[in-house]
Design a protein around this motif. Structure first.
Motif, mmCIF file in Angstrom:
data_model
loop_
_atom_site.group_PDB
_atom_site.id
_atom_site.type_symbol
_atom_site.label_atom_id
_atom_site.label_comp_id
_atom_site.label_asym_id
_atom_site.label_seq_id
_atom_site.Cartn_x
_atom_site.Cartn_y
_atom_site.Cartn_z
ATOM 1 N N GLY A 26 0.573 -1.296 0.124
ATOM 2 C CA GLY A 26 -0.116 -0.011 -0.009
ATOM 3 C C GLY A 26 1.016 1.080 -0.009
ATOM 4 N N HIS A 27 2.052 1.295 0.330
ATOM 5 C CA HIS A 27 2.845 2.117 0.559
ATOM 6 C C HIS A 27 4.138 1.918 -0.230
ATOM 7 C CE1 HIS A 27 0.578 4.079 3.627
ATOM 8 N NE2 HIS A 27 0.362 2.817 4.026
ATOM 9 N N TRP A 28 4.689 0.797 -0.401
ATOM 10 C CA TRP A 28 5.974 0.435 -1.295
ATOM 11 C C TRP A 28 5.789 -0.540 -2.058
ATOM 12 C CZ3 TRP A 28 11.297 2.228 -0.628
ATOM 13 C CH2 TRP A 28 11.407 3.120 0.575
ATOM 14 N N LEU A 29 6.478 -0.407 -3.265
ATOM 15 C CA LEU A 29 6.379 -1.673 -4.541
ATOM 16 C C LEU A 29 7.587 -2.348 -4.347
ATOM 17 C CD1 LEU A 29 4.756 -2.725 -6.939
ATOM 18 C CD2 LEU A 29 5.613 -0.892 -8.424
ATOM 19 N N ALA A 30 7.615 -3.502 -4.581
ATOM 20 C CA ALA A 30 8.592 -4.561 -4.414
ATOM 21 C C ALA A 30 8.788 -5.483 -5.453
ATOM 22 C CB ALA A 30 8.915 -5.134 -3.080
ATOM 23 N N PHE A 31 10.174 -5.670 -6.104
ATOM 24 C CA PHE A 31 10.177 -6.721 -7.152
ATOM 25 C C PHE A 31 11.206 -7.554 -6.685
ATOM 26 C CE2 PHE A 31 8.651 -2.831 -9.222
ATOM 27 C CZ PHE A 31 7.791 -3.502 -10.082
#
Length: 297
Positions: A85-90
């Motif tokens: 919801g606040h950070w996007l991670a790959f």
């Protein structure tokens, strides 16, 4: 197939994919995870990654800019994505028999990058080759194995695990002889011309808090480090494989420079990877076409 035909095929593949198009058969879906501490998203072995669908992304030869790379060492990346919801991670995984995490003269490091458009518009998709002028600005987060090594060594140094692990110039160039350094005999302002990248305030030469460089571009030759570094990451090499996590905030105080995505929304993402052991650096890389990205609510 002889070498000439292989080269022609690589050129045709590049021409077919450098237009602003999507790899429509592949959709990367970012699962929502209940991870409140963003540093916990950096763990490549965390259990929450199993909730994310794995997508294999084909990597292409870089044949647009010189020096070209008609036969890249890495042919595909395995990719997963999550967000809180606040950070996007790959999570990016690829096979690599050698761990190249030290750089020097004629020695290159392993690297991988994630690219997203700053403003996503289905009708105006940027060029996947680092964007384009006129509204095609992209955000690029580049993880470097050499940065990761220095950060890991610093952590171990603080814990007293192996206190001499930090990469030193003498370690890289054991036969070099130095009588004195300019800053030992000159004032700081007078010594700056002799300090190389540090002297011109190159952000890559500064001490790192993260192994990921947050950058933006509008085409080849325009890559610039962001004033605010909002990306983070963690890479682990084990048993001939890299597993690298790259994270970035989903919204930014600088919308002209950084991405803005929302739960339930969509965008596109592309990737690049370098094998240091195969002398890949700069434009000598493998890259991907745009992949549709959908974020769970």
């Amino acid at each position: 197939m002889n070498a000439a035909k292989k080269l022609l095929l690589a050129v045709l593949m590049t021409l077919a994919t450098t237009t602003p198009s999507l790899a429509a058969e592949t959709v990367l879906r970012a699962a929502r995870v209940e991870v409140h501490d963003p540093t916990q998203l950096l763990a490549p072995d965390a259990k929450f990654w199993k909730s994310a669908r794995l997508v294999e992304v084909a990597m292409l030869p870089q044949m647009v800019a010189k020096p070209s790379n008609p036969n890249p060492a890495i042919k595909s990346l395995k990719v997963r994505a999550v967000h809180n919801g606040h950070w996007l991670a790959f999570l990016l995984e690829w096979d690599d028999p050698t761990q190249n995490d030290r750089v020097g003269i004629d020695r290159f490091g392993d690297q991988v990058a994630v690219q997203m458009p700053v403003k996503y518009d289905r009708k105006a998709i940027p060029n996947p080759m680092m964007g384009n002028p006129g509204g095609g600005r992209v955000d690029i987060w580049q993880w470097r194995a050499a940065f990761q090594r220095d950060l890991d060594a610093g952590e171990h140094h603080a814990l007293g695990i192996y206190p001499h692990a930090m990469q030193q110039l003498r370690e890289l160039y054991p036969n070099a002889v130095v009588d004195l350094y300019p800053d030992e005999v000159l004032r700081a302002t007078d010594a700056r011309p002799y300090m190389g990248a540090l002297g011109v305030d190159n952000p890559i030469s500064h001490p790192k808090r993260t192994p990921v460089l947050d950058q933006m571009a509008e085409g080849f030759g325009t890559l610039t480090a962001e004033p605010e570094q909002d990306a983070d990451g963690k890479g682990v090499w084990k048993d001939g494989k890299w597993r690298v996590v790259i994270t970035h905030t989903m919204s930014s105080a600088e919308p002209e420079a950084d991405i803005t995505v929302h739960p339930g929304g969509e965008s596109i993402v592309a990737f690049a990877v370098w094998d240091g052991g195969s002398r890949e650096v700069g434009a000598r890389k493998a890259w991907s076409a745009w992949v549709p990205l959908k974020l769970a609510k």
